[in-house]
Write a protein that holds these residues in place. Structure first.
Motif, mmCIF file in Angstrom:
data_model
loop_
_atom_site.group_PDB
_atom_site.id
_atom_site.type_symbol
_atom_site.label_atom_id
_atom_site.label_comp_id
_atom_site.label_asym_id
_atom_site.label_seq_id
_atom_site.Cartn_x
_atom_site.Cartn_y
_atom_site.Cartn_z
ATOM 1 N N MET A 112 40.214 -52.403 4.227
ATOM 2 C CA MET A 112 41.479 -52.725 4.883
ATOM 3 C C MET A 112 42.231 -51.778 5.610
ATOM 4 S SD MET A 112 43.152 -56.030 3.171
ATOM 5 C CE MET A 112 44.361 -55.269 2.239
ATOM 6 N N ASN A 113 42.494 -51.701 6.771
ATOM 7 C CA ASN A 113 43.142 -50.713 7.252
ATOM 8 C C ASN A 113 44.630 -51.211 7.722
ATOM 9 O OD1 ASN A 113 41.055 -49.210 7.898
ATOM 10 N ND2 ASN A 113 40.076 -50.470 9.136
ATOM 11 N N SER A 114 45.337 -51.906 7.025
ATOM 12 C CA SER A 114 46.866 -51.977 7.158
ATOM 13 C C SER A 114 47.212 -52.420 5.891
ATOM 14 C CB SER A 114 47.242 -53.103 8.553
ATOM 15 O OG SER A 114 46.782 -54.476 7.880
ATOM 16 N N VAL A 115 48.595 -52.296 5.633
ATOM 17 C CA VAL A 115 49.351 -52.699 4.285
ATOM 18 C C VAL A 115 50.482 -53.289 4.756
ATOM 19 C CG1 VAL A 115 50.451 -51.734 2.318
ATOM 20 C CG2 VAL A 115 48.317 -50.965 2.980
ATOM 21 N N CYS A 116 50.676 -54.480 4.654
ATOM 22 C CA CYS A 116 51.783 -55.557 5.031
ATOM 23 C C CYS A 116 52.260 -55.027 6.313
ATOM 24 C CB CYS A 116 52.955 -55.132 3.986
ATOM 25 S SG CYS A 116 52.343 -55.736 2.131
ATOM 26 N N GLY A 117 51.313 -54.894 7.276
ATOM 27 C CA GLY A 117 51.701 -54.657 8.792
ATOM 28 C C GLY A 117 51.656 -53.346 9.058
ATOM 29 N N TYR A 118 51.639 -52.580 8.046
ATOM 30 C CA TYR A 118 51.834 -50.916 8.432
ATOM 31 C C TYR A 118 50.407 -50.361 8.548
ATOM 32 C CZ TYR A 118 56.774 -51.383 7.100
ATOM 33 O OH TYR A 118 58.018 -51.697 6.876
ATOM 34 N N SER A 119 50.084 -49.589 9.442
ATOM 35 C CA SER A 119 48.886 -48.791 9.350
ATOM 36 C C SER A 119 48.833 -47.815 8.109
ATOM 37 C CB SER A 119 48.720 -47.781 10.628
ATOM 38 O OG SER A 119 49.568 -46.746 10.428
ATOM 39 N N ILE A 120 47.566 -47.433 7.639
ATOM 40 C CA ILE A 120 47.558 -46.688 6.571
ATOM 41 C C ILE A 120 48.467 -45.251 6.450
ATOM 42 C CG2 ILE A 120 45.804 -45.649 5.058
ATOM 43 C CD1 ILE A 120 45.576 -48.380 4.831
ATOM 44 N N ALA A 121 48.166 -44.931 7.727
ATOM 45 C CA ALA A 121 48.939 -43.399 7.924
ATOM 46 C C ALA A 121 50.667 -43.843 7.885
ATOM 47 C CB ALA A 121 48.702 -42.906 9.387
ATOM 48 N N GLU A 122 50.711 -44.984 8.508
ATOM 49 C CA GLU A 122 52.528 -45.265 8.283
ATOM 50 C C GLU A 122 52.836 -45.607 6.959
ATOM 51 O OE1 GLU A 122 53.245 -47.610 12.741
ATOM 52 O OE2 GLU A 122 52.395 -48.905 11.087
ATOM 53 N N TYR A 123 51.977 -46.412 6.195
ATOM 54 C CA TYR A 123 52.057 -46.554 4.951
ATOM 55 C C TYR A 123 52.472 -45.537 3.978
ATOM 56 C CZ TYR A 123 52.521 -48.645 0.122
ATOM 57 O OH TYR A 123 52.815 -48.949 -1.404
ATOM 58 N N ILE A 124 51.567 -44.425 4.179
ATOM 59 C CA ILE A 124 51.708 -43.363 3.353
ATOM 60 C C ILE A 124 52.851 -42.432 3.577
ATOM 61 C CG2 ILE A 124 50.573 -41.050 2.853
ATOM 62 C CD1 ILE A 124 47.753 -42.381 3.204
ATOM 63 N N GLN A 125 53.293 -42.395 4.971
ATOM 64 C CA GLN A 125 54.384 -41.829 5.219
ATOM 65 C C GLN A 125 55.749 -42.684 4.540
ATOM 66 O OE1 GLN A 125 54.732 -38.654 6.893
ATOM 67 N NE2 GLN A 125 56.596 -38.939 6.137
ATOM 68 N N LYS A 126 55.678 -43.840 4.716
ATOM 69 C CA LYS A 126 56.771 -44.438 4.033
ATOM 70 C C LYS A 126 57.029 -44.373 2.806
ATOM 71 C CE LYS A 126 58.407 -49.505 4.214
ATOM 72 N NZ LYS A 126 59.525 -49.298 5.076
ATOM 73 N N LEU A 127 55.705 -44.407 2.100
ATOM 74 C CA LEU A 127 55.782 -44.395 0.614
ATOM 75 C C LEU A 127 56.147 -42.928 0.092
ATOM 76 C CD1 LEU A 127 53.020 -42.835 -1.609
ATOM 77 C CD2 LEU A 127 52.028 -44.675 -0.318
ATOM 78 N N THR A 128 55.796 -41.716 0.698
ATOM 79 C CA THR A 128 56.048 -40.648 0.492
ATOM 80 C C THR A 128 57.648 -40.349 0.694
ATOM 81 O OG1 THR A 128 53.920 -39.857 1.039
ATOM 82 C CG2 THR A 128 55.480 -38.014 0.725
ATOM 83 N N ASP A 129 58.066 -40.856 1.772
ATOM 84 C CA ASP A 129 59.409 -40.835 2.173
ATOM 85 C C ASP A 129 60.248 -41.380 0.910
ATOM 86 O OD1 ASP A 129 59.106 -39.292 4.558
ATOM 87 O OD2 ASP A 129 59.343 -41.152 5.763
#
Lengths: 189, 189
Positions: free
Chosen positions: A1-18
């Motif tokens: 799966m290349n997305s998480v709740c509408g976020y790309s993997i890179a976006e999600y990793i950034q969001k969770l790290t923030d």
């Protein structure tokens, strides 16, 4: 799966790290669990959440759903199991998602991390992330549940507020003649 | 005060509404409390947080500091009082901020809301927001505190993980011969 709740993997990793302050594998996996759960409760206008672990998973729910600790729509019920549930708030009908140890043989890095079979220093983070992405929905168990009545959201009536005769601060009058802190909680030296 | 932790008032209201699901006066006030607290702990590289109320205030801390429920840097210790503390994580030295009922006479809408003197339907939200902004730091009490040792962050050692012979799920072995849920927690019907 290349997305998480509408976020790309890179976006999600950034969001969770923030939000979480650092990258945590459990929170990355939690994103997939929330993604699966949301697909099952999309027919409900409003849903609540239960998180069975106090570590990492609550933040996935708070980032990816409207349920937070502060609005009361997320409850932590610490069973020590790596599972979440989203459910319709009045009837309690919903879905429980857990990371399933029995489904991890094809994903050794996930298995090592989840069951703590190897020391953190010996884990390969890149392989772990790649395996989580490759696994998609395959490593989770999905079960329909009905949440017990005692855990369903109560309508808050907003009782009277009193001023504590001991500390002088405002507190819910129903807590007693002085506030709970002055009844002997050990918070500050 | 025309900013909250670096956000303009409009930005902060948008941010809290996005995260919390709706505008909540307690969360708006919580932003000011976090702002004051952060000014007092800025010398610490890493700080932890205590929130004395489970309603609203935890979300202000989660939005405006690195402390979240999921990373364990935020603890909720429910005293029923409207207060937060930020403190250096190993020694526990820090600052406690509370909304002070004794300082609200010049701000009747805040007093009405905080002490629940008027029904929600009779409260004027615009006046309430305006008074919170006008009040700035004036309505809070600030106190240096040292958090009790029992509440300070422990280094997690990460004990062994077992598979529950009852439900089959992974759980911390130290919880017992079966997981806590199978020991009799009432979660799902």
């Amino acid at each position: 799966m290349n997305s998480v709740c509408g976020y790309s993997i890179a976006e999600y990793i950034q969001k969770l790290t923030d939000f979480h302050g650092n990258f945590a594998p459990g929170l990355f996996i939690g994103g997939y669990m929330v993604d699966i759960a949301k697909r099952h409760v999309c027919q409900y206008e409003i849903f609540d959440a239960i998180c069975e672990s106090p570590a990492c998973l609550p933040d996935a729910i708070q980032m990816l759903t409207p349920c937070t600790i502060g609005n009361g729509w997320l409850k932590i019920v610490d069973t020590g199991r790596f599972a979440i549930a989203l459910y319709e708030k009045t009837g309690g009908h919903g879905v429980r998602i857990s990371l399933d140890a029995a489904k991890l043989d094809a994903y050794p890095e996930i298995k090592n991390w989840f069951l703590r079979l190897t020391a953190k220093s010996e884990q390969n983070r890149d392989d772990l992330i790649r395996q989580i992405i490759d696994a998609g929905d395959d490593i989770y168990s999905v079960r329909e549940v009905t949440v017990s009545p005692g855990l369903l959201r109560k309508h808050k009536h907003g009782g009277r507020i009193a001023l504590c005769v001991s500390c002088g601060e405002a507190y819910p009058e129903e807590d007693g003649t002085v506030c709970l802190a002055c009844q002997g909680m050990d918070i500050y030296r």
